[in-house]
Design a protein around this motif. Structure first.
Motif, PDB file in Angstrom:
ATOM      1  N   GLU A   1       0.829  -1.210   0.000  1.00 27.45           N
ATOM      2  CA  GLU A   1       0.000   0.000   0.000  1.00 27.45           C
ATOM      3  C   GLU A   1       0.862   1.259   0.000  1.00 27.45           C
ATOM      4  O   GLU A   1       0.514   2.254  -0.642  1.00 27.45           O
ATOM      5  N   LEU A   2       2.004   1.226   0.702  1.00 23.98           N
ATOM      6  CA  LEU A   2       2.939   2.355   0.690  1.00 23.98           C
ATOM      7  C   LEU A   2       3.461   2.579  -0.726  1.00 23.98           C
ATOM      8  O   LEU A   2       3.495   3.715  -1.205  1.00 23.98           O
ATOM      9  N   LEU A   3       3.851   1.513  -1.417  1.00 24.62           N
ATOM     10  CA  LEU A   3       4.352   1.650  -2.788  1.00 24.62           C
ATOM     11  C   LEU A   3       3.288   2.234  -3.716  1.00 24.62           C
ATOM     12  O   LEU A   3       3.578   3.113  -4.531  1.00 24.62           O
ATOM     13  N   VAL A   4       2.064   1.768  -3.603  1.00 26.03           N
ATOM     14  CA  VAL A   4       0.980   2.281  -4.454  1.00 26.03           C
ATOM     15  C   VAL A   4       0.737   3.756  -4.154  1.00 26.03           C
ATOM     16  O   VAL A   4       0.573   4.572  -5.068  1.00 26.03           O
ATOM     17  N   HIS A   5       0.732   4.115  -2.880  1.00 32.08           N
ATOM     18  CA  HIS A   5       0.535   5.514  -2.469  1.00 32.08           C
ATOM     19  C   HIS A   5       1.627   6.405  -3.071  1.00 32.08           C
ATOM     20  O   HIS A   5       1.335   7.462  -3.641  1.00 32.08           O
ATOM     21  N   LEU A   6       2.873   5.977  -2.977  1.00 25.35           N
ATOM     22  CA  LEU A   6       3.982   6.754  -3.548  1.00 25.35           C
ATOM     23  C   LEU A   6       3.921   6.766  -5.076  1.00 25.35           C
ATOM     24  O   LEU A   6       4.194   7.799  -5.700  1.00 25.35           O
ATOM     25  N   ALA A   7       3.575   5.647  -5.685  1.00 26.85           N
ATOM     26  CA  ALA A   7       3.477   5.591  -7.147  1.00 26.85           C
ATOM     27  C   ALA A   7       2.430   6.581  -7.648  1.00 26.85           C
ATOM     28  O   ALA A   7       2.646   7.253  -8.663  1.00 26.85           O
ATOM     29  N   ASP A   8       1.320   6.705  -6.928  1.00 26.97           N
ATOM     30  CA  ASP A   8       0.298   7.686  -7.304  1.00 26.97           C
ATOM     31  C   ASP A   8       0.847   9.111  -7.251  1.00 26.97           C
ATOM     32  O   ASP A   8       0.577   9.924  -8.139  1.00 26.97           O
ATOM     33  N   GLN A   9       1.625   9.415  -6.216  1.00 22.45           N
ATOM     34  CA  GLN A   9       2.184  10.759  -6.075  1.00 22.45           C
ATOM     35  C   GLN A   9       3.212  11.049  -7.169  1.00 22.45           C
ATOM     36  O   GLN A   9       3.229  12.139  -7.751  1.00 22.45           O
ATOM     37  N   VAL A  10       4.082  10.075  -7.451  1.00 23.14           N
ATOM     38  CA  VAL A  10       5.089  10.249  -8.498  1.00 23.14           C
ATOM     39  C   VAL A  10       4.405  10.340  -9.860  1.00 23.14           C
ATOM     40  O   VAL A  10       4.798  11.147 -10.708  1.00 23.14           O
ATOM     41  N   GLN A  11       3.346   9.581 -10.065  1.00 24.26           N
ATOM     42  CA  GLN A  11       2.602   9.655 -11.313  1.00 24.26           C
ATOM     43  C   GLN A  11       1.993  11.048 -11.489  1.00 24.26           C
ATOM     44  O   GLN A  11       2.056  11.618 -12.590  1.00 24.26           O
ATOM     45  N   ASP A  12       1.434  11.614 -10.423  1.00 24.93           N
ATOM     46  CA  ASP A  12       0.908  12.987 -10.497  1.00 24.93           C
ATOM     47  C   ASP A  12       2.002  13.958 -10.924  1.00 24.93           C
ATOM     48  O   ASP A  12       1.801  14.806 -11.787  1.00 24.93           O
ATOM     49  N   TRP A  13       3.195  13.836 -10.300  1.00 25.86           N
ATOM     50  CA  TRP A  13       4.321  14.711 -10.650  1.00 25.86           C
ATOM     51  C   TRP A  13       4.690  14.528 -12.127  1.00 25.86           C
ATOM     52  O   TRP A  13       4.860  15.503 -12.863  1.00 25.86           O
ATOM     53  N   ALA A  14       4.811  13.279 -12.567  1.00 21.53           N
ATOM     54  CA  ALA A  14       5.250  13.002 -13.933  1.00 21.53           C
ATOM     55  C   ALA A  14       4.254  13.544 -14.967  1.00 21.53           C
ATOM     56  O   ALA A  14       4.666  14.181 -15.943  1.00 21.53           O
ATOM     57  N   VAL A  15       2.976  13.322 -14.745  1.00 23.17           N
ATOM     58  CA  VAL A  15       1.963  13.776 -15.704  1.00 23.17           C
ATOM     59  C   VAL A  15       1.963  15.301 -15.805  1.00 23.17           C
ATOM     60  O   VAL A  15       1.956  15.861 -16.910  1.00 23.17           O
ATOM     61  N   GLU A  16       1.994  15.976 -14.674  1.00 20.83           N
ATOM     62  CA  GLU A  16       2.021  17.447 -14.678  1.00 20.83           C
ATOM     63  C   GLU A  16       3.296  17.968 -15.329  1.00 20.83           C
ATOM     64  O   GLU A  16       3.262  18.925 -16.108  1.00 20.83           O
TER      65      GLU A  16
END
Length: 171
Positions: free
Chosen positions: A94-109
Motif C-alpha cells: 500500500e505504501l508503494l501504491v501511495h507513492l506511485a500515485d504521487q510520483v505519477q501525479d508529478w510526472a503527468v504534470e
C-alpha cells in the motif's frame, strides 16, 4: 564516481539543502544518499523503488530534495514541486501504491508542462491512450491496465525489466 565522491556530493546536498543536479551515473550514485538520510528506511526504499520506474519510462528527470519538515520533494524544470508523503498506515504494498500515485501525479504534470505526452507510465497494450494504474494485487504493488481490469503489466519498481523497449519505441 568513486564512493568518496558520492559521499561528498550527498553530504554537500544534505548540508546545504541543495537539490540533486547530477545526471546519469552520478544521479544513480547520489540519489540513495539524499533520499535515505535521515528519512525512515522503509519509506526511503519505497521511494527508490518507484523512482526506478520513473527513470525507466519518463523523459523528464526530477531534481530531488530532502526538505526539513516535508520530507522528499520532486522538483520539475519549471520550478513546481511535488512532495512525497508516506502512507500513514498500511502494508508495504500500500505504501508503494501511495507513492506511485504521487510520483505519477508529478510526472503527468511535468510532462504536460514540458509539452510532451502527459502519459506515465505508458500502457504497452494501449500506447498513447492512458497510463497504467498503481494497485495492490495478491499483496503486491503492481502497475496494471485500467482498460483490461485484472491485467498486471509489472510490479512497481520493475517496469524497465518488463518493458525495456520503451525508449526506442517512444522516440
Amino acid at each position: 564516481m568513486s564512493s568518496a565522491e558520492v559521499e561528498a556530493a550527498a553530504e554537500t546536498a544534505l548540508a546545504t539543502g541543495d537539490h540533486l543536479q547530477a545526471s546519469g551515473a552520478d544521479y544513480e550514485a547520489v540519489l540513495p544518499e539524499v533520499i535515505r538520510s535521515p528519512v525512515n528506511m522503509e519509506f526511503a526504499e519505497a521511494v527508490e523503488t518507484v523512482l526506478r520506474d520513473l527513470r525507466a519510462q519518463c523523459a523528464v528527470r526530477p531534481d530531488i530534495r530532502r526538505e526539513e519538515g516535508t520530507g522528499i520533494t520532486l522538483w520539475a524544470p519549471d520550478g513546481s514541486g511535488q512532495g512525497l508523503t508516506p502512507h500513514p498506515d498500511g502494508t508495504a504494498a500500500e505504501l508503494l501504491v501511495h507513492l506511485a500515485d504521487q510520483v505519477q501525479d508529478w510526472a503527468v504534470e511535468t510532462l504536460w508542462s514540458e509539452g510532451a505526452s502527459a502519459i506515465w507510465p505508458h500502457c504497452p497494450t494501449h500506447p498513447d491512450t492512458h497510463p497504467l494504474t498503481a494497485t495492490v494485487r495478491a499483496d503486491a504493488a503492481v502497475w496494471g491496465s485500467p482498460k483490461k481490469r485484472g491485467t498486471t503489466v509489472a510490479r512497481i519498481g520493475e517496469l524497465e525489466t518488463h518493458w525495456s523497449g520503451f525508449e526506442s519505441s517512444a522516440g
